[in-house]
Design a protein around this motif. Sequence first.
Motif, short mmCIF file in Angstrom:
data_model
loop_
_atom_site.label_atom_id
_atom_site.label_comp_id
_atom_site.label_asym_id
_atom_site.label_seq_id
_atom_site.Cartn_x
_atom_site.Cartn_y
_atom_site.Cartn_z
N ALA A 185 0.83 -1.21 0.00
CA ALA A 185 0.00 0.00 0.00
C ALA A 185 0.86 1.26 0.00
CB ALA A 185 -0.92 -0.01 1.22
N LYS A 186 2.02 1.18 0.64
CA LYS A 186 2.89 2.35 0.74
C LYS A 186 3.75 2.56 -0.51
CE LYS A 186 3.40 2.25 5.80
NZ LYS A 186 4.37 2.14 6.93
N VAL A 187 4.14 1.47 -1.16
CA VAL A 187 5.08 1.59 -2.28
C VAL A 187 4.39 1.74 -3.63
CG1 VAL A 187 6.83 0.27 -1.06
CG2 VAL A 187 5.29 -0.91 -2.65
N THR A 188 3.08 1.62 -3.66
CA THR A 188 2.37 1.80 -4.93
C THR A 188 2.19 3.29 -5.19
OG1 THR A 188 1.19 -0.30 -4.62
CG2 THR A 188 0.31 1.25 -6.26
N PRO A 189 2.81 3.84 -6.24
CA PRO A 189 2.75 5.28 -6.48
C PRO A 189 1.33 5.78 -6.74
CG PRO A 189 4.53 4.27 -7.74
CD PRO A 189 3.70 3.16 -7.20
N ASP A 190 1.10 7.03 -6.41
CA ASP A 190 -0.22 7.62 -6.61
C ASP A 190 -0.19 8.69 -7.70
OD1 ASP A 190 1.20 9.59 -5.37
OD2 ASP A 190 -0.15 9.83 -3.66
N TYR A 191 0.89 8.74 -8.47
CA TYR A 191 0.95 9.73 -9.55
C TYR A 191 1.04 9.02 -10.90
CZ TYR A 191 6.00 8.82 -9.56
OH TYR A 191 7.22 8.21 -9.63
N ILE A 192 0.85 9.77 -11.95
CA ILE A 192 0.78 9.23 -13.30
C ILE A 192 2.15 8.69 -13.74
CG2 ILE A 192 0.40 9.87 -15.73
CD1 ILE A 192 -1.58 12.00 -14.67
N VAL A 193 2.15 7.51 -14.35
CA VAL A 193 3.37 6.95 -14.90
C VAL A 193 3.92 7.91 -15.95
CG1 VAL A 193 4.37 5.08 -16.25
CG2 VAL A 193 2.68 4.57 -14.48
N GLY A 194 5.22 8.21 -15.84
CA GLY A 194 5.83 9.16 -16.76
C GLY A 194 5.86 10.57 -16.21
N GLY A 195 5.25 10.77 -15.05
CA GLY A 195 5.27 12.09 -14.42
C GLY A 195 6.67 12.48 -14.00
N LYS A 196 7.48 11.49 -13.71
CA LYS A 196 8.90 11.70 -13.48
C LYS A 196 9.64 10.44 -13.89
CE LYS A 196 8.53 10.72 -8.49
NZ LYS A 196 8.87 11.22 -7.14
N ARG A 197 10.94 10.52 -13.92
CA ARG A 197 11.76 9.43 -14.44
C ARG A 197 11.63 8.19 -13.57
NH1 ARG A 197 17.80 9.00 -14.98
NH2 ARG A 197 18.22 8.18 -17.05
N MET A 198 11.47 7.04 -14.23
CA MET A 198 11.37 5.79 -13.48
C MET A 198 12.76 5.32 -13.04
SD MET A 198 8.34 3.51 -15.17
CE MET A 198 8.71 3.69 -16.90
#
Length: 659
Positions: A447-460
């Motif tokens: 639950a903590k490590v799943t990002p809540d922002y759009i993929v590609g919003g910053k470098r992976m």
Amino acid sequence: MTDSLTELHEDLAVDDLYWRETYEPITEDDAFLRRIVETADLPALMVALAAVTGDFSLLREDLRPPQPPADIVGEPHGGMAPDAQAAARELAFAALKQVREERLTSVGTLTEEQGAQILDWITNAANSEYYPMLMHDMALVEGKGGKPKWNFEDVAGGREFSVAVIGSGVSGMAASYRLKQAGIPHTVFEKGHTIGGTWWKNTYPGVRLDTPNYAYSFSFAQRDDWPQQFSQGTEIHRYTCEVAERGGLMEHMQFNTEVTKATYDAGAGLWDVEIVQDGVTTVRRFNAVISAVGQLDRPKYPEVAGREDFAGIQLHSAEWDNTVDLAGKRVAVIGTGASAYQIVPAIVDQVASLTVIQRSSPWMLPTKGYYDDMPESVQWLVRKLPHYGQWLRFWQHWLGVEGRQHTTVAEPGWNKPGSVSAVNERVRQALTAMLAEQYKDRPDLLAKVTPDYIVGGKRMLRDNGVWAQSLKKPQTTLVTDGMERMVPEGIITKDGVLHELDVIIYATGFQASQFLEPLQVSGLNGVDLHEYWGGDAKAYAGLTVPNFPNLFIITGPNTGHVVNGSLYSMIEYGVEYILEALRVVLQENLKALDLKQEVLDEFVSKLDAASATKAWGHPSVQTWYKNNFGRVSQIWPFPVLDFWKITREVRLDDYNKLA
């Protein structure tokens, strides 16, 4: 040694400081060659063999690597089908035997026709508009690289002219190399004690590349014996030192010298550059100034009360103290970005306890061999097959030219929260599923490590599993409540918990949007650069700004990349534009070129419109790519080809010519 090396490279038709005339002969038996062919990357191998043997029929139409768009990771061999791979291996095996039997240990430059034939095959007949750019980065066709085609003495007409370069990281090195090739007198000022910028400053545990190593190199210095696909920081710094030596750059370097101010004298058409060395301030005059200070130079610290009250040791990733022993200590790492991603796995087994304080969790790009040594086939081929290393570099470079840009483009009318398109949503679901698999035994962490922002919003970030393993260890605690304040004993988080600590590590990045800070720059009519920008840095192609004649910026505003392109390409293309601007100034006998305001305004308008169509420009995304005004000031939102085209010509109509 430096002088002889420099003379040797200046005489070569190919602009490559690592050029080798001969390679080791192949003496291994057929069984060994079979093993190499079975494990080598086929597209790079095929073009290398075609070039060495002169048999371009190897590049058969039915064996082109199709290169389907890589949503997450690319397919092996550019997506070649199994039957195509098998056929290519048979051809490659026969060609390798020919290289062995005919003792082919060298290969010359390509003709432009041969270069185009290879490009057509390896790019799967991509738009031919790419070809001039790709031949530049290939650097195997004579005259098609970035070497200036003019010389200072021929165009200066006896005029005195000199350039100041600020910074000796990879940007400053590229500038010095091209200036030296053109014969332009210049001095590189470096506030530190050596060259390399990022790669001598960052010595934190675990520091390494997160870009494939072959593509992370200059087109004019194509080292081919990298020990790992993603080399450690010390290896990259060694490369920068080698490039400086081979290119004869050290004679232009002035170390332990900080540039504090640059003031334009309109009457003289000169820049007064104030420098501080050993506590002594002096002023030197130059016709042009090139800033190569980079975007990621000034460390950023979190705004949290009581930071000065903490009684233990505080370290920033960019200002690491290697005398500090972390063994048995209670350590906190603030941040979960790129540096934290490398530090945490490197120290987790040394410390007594590790508290990771996370503001937002990163999306991760699965990279199984992130820590692995270079495969045996690569190590052998770069020694035995002429130019294989250059072709592997080119192949990796080409795959990254547009990379995963398609995954970040917003789809008109798309309104599903958490994504900007069907492709973007597909990638999000796939990456989320990977996280679910990694943390299936720790739902509390998932639950903590799943990002809540759009993929590609910053470098992976590169993920080979060690991050999840580190967070799962019994000595590790992942905290997402945020920091309330620091006290002598440690950090109190917003849930009221005191985390007792001996060491706090700031993996909190840099003041990236504050370009050229703290340098004071005064242009025409006393205009202050930072006042002119007002915290919202803008420059034409990231390179030049109105009211600041003959001031150029490498890796300036909006020249960064997220899912496509290469740092080195952006640097080299930009440097070549700067050299062309200097040629125009000399050829036209001008004092300087001053960009017109309307040209910048039109450029930024198009830039902002393009950023708004990308994941990183979405209103919900808040990252360091945006400045305090919420404007994306870091990232290049167009295809790399657009930057190439812009930097090929200095349009005089864009400038006021100062005579």
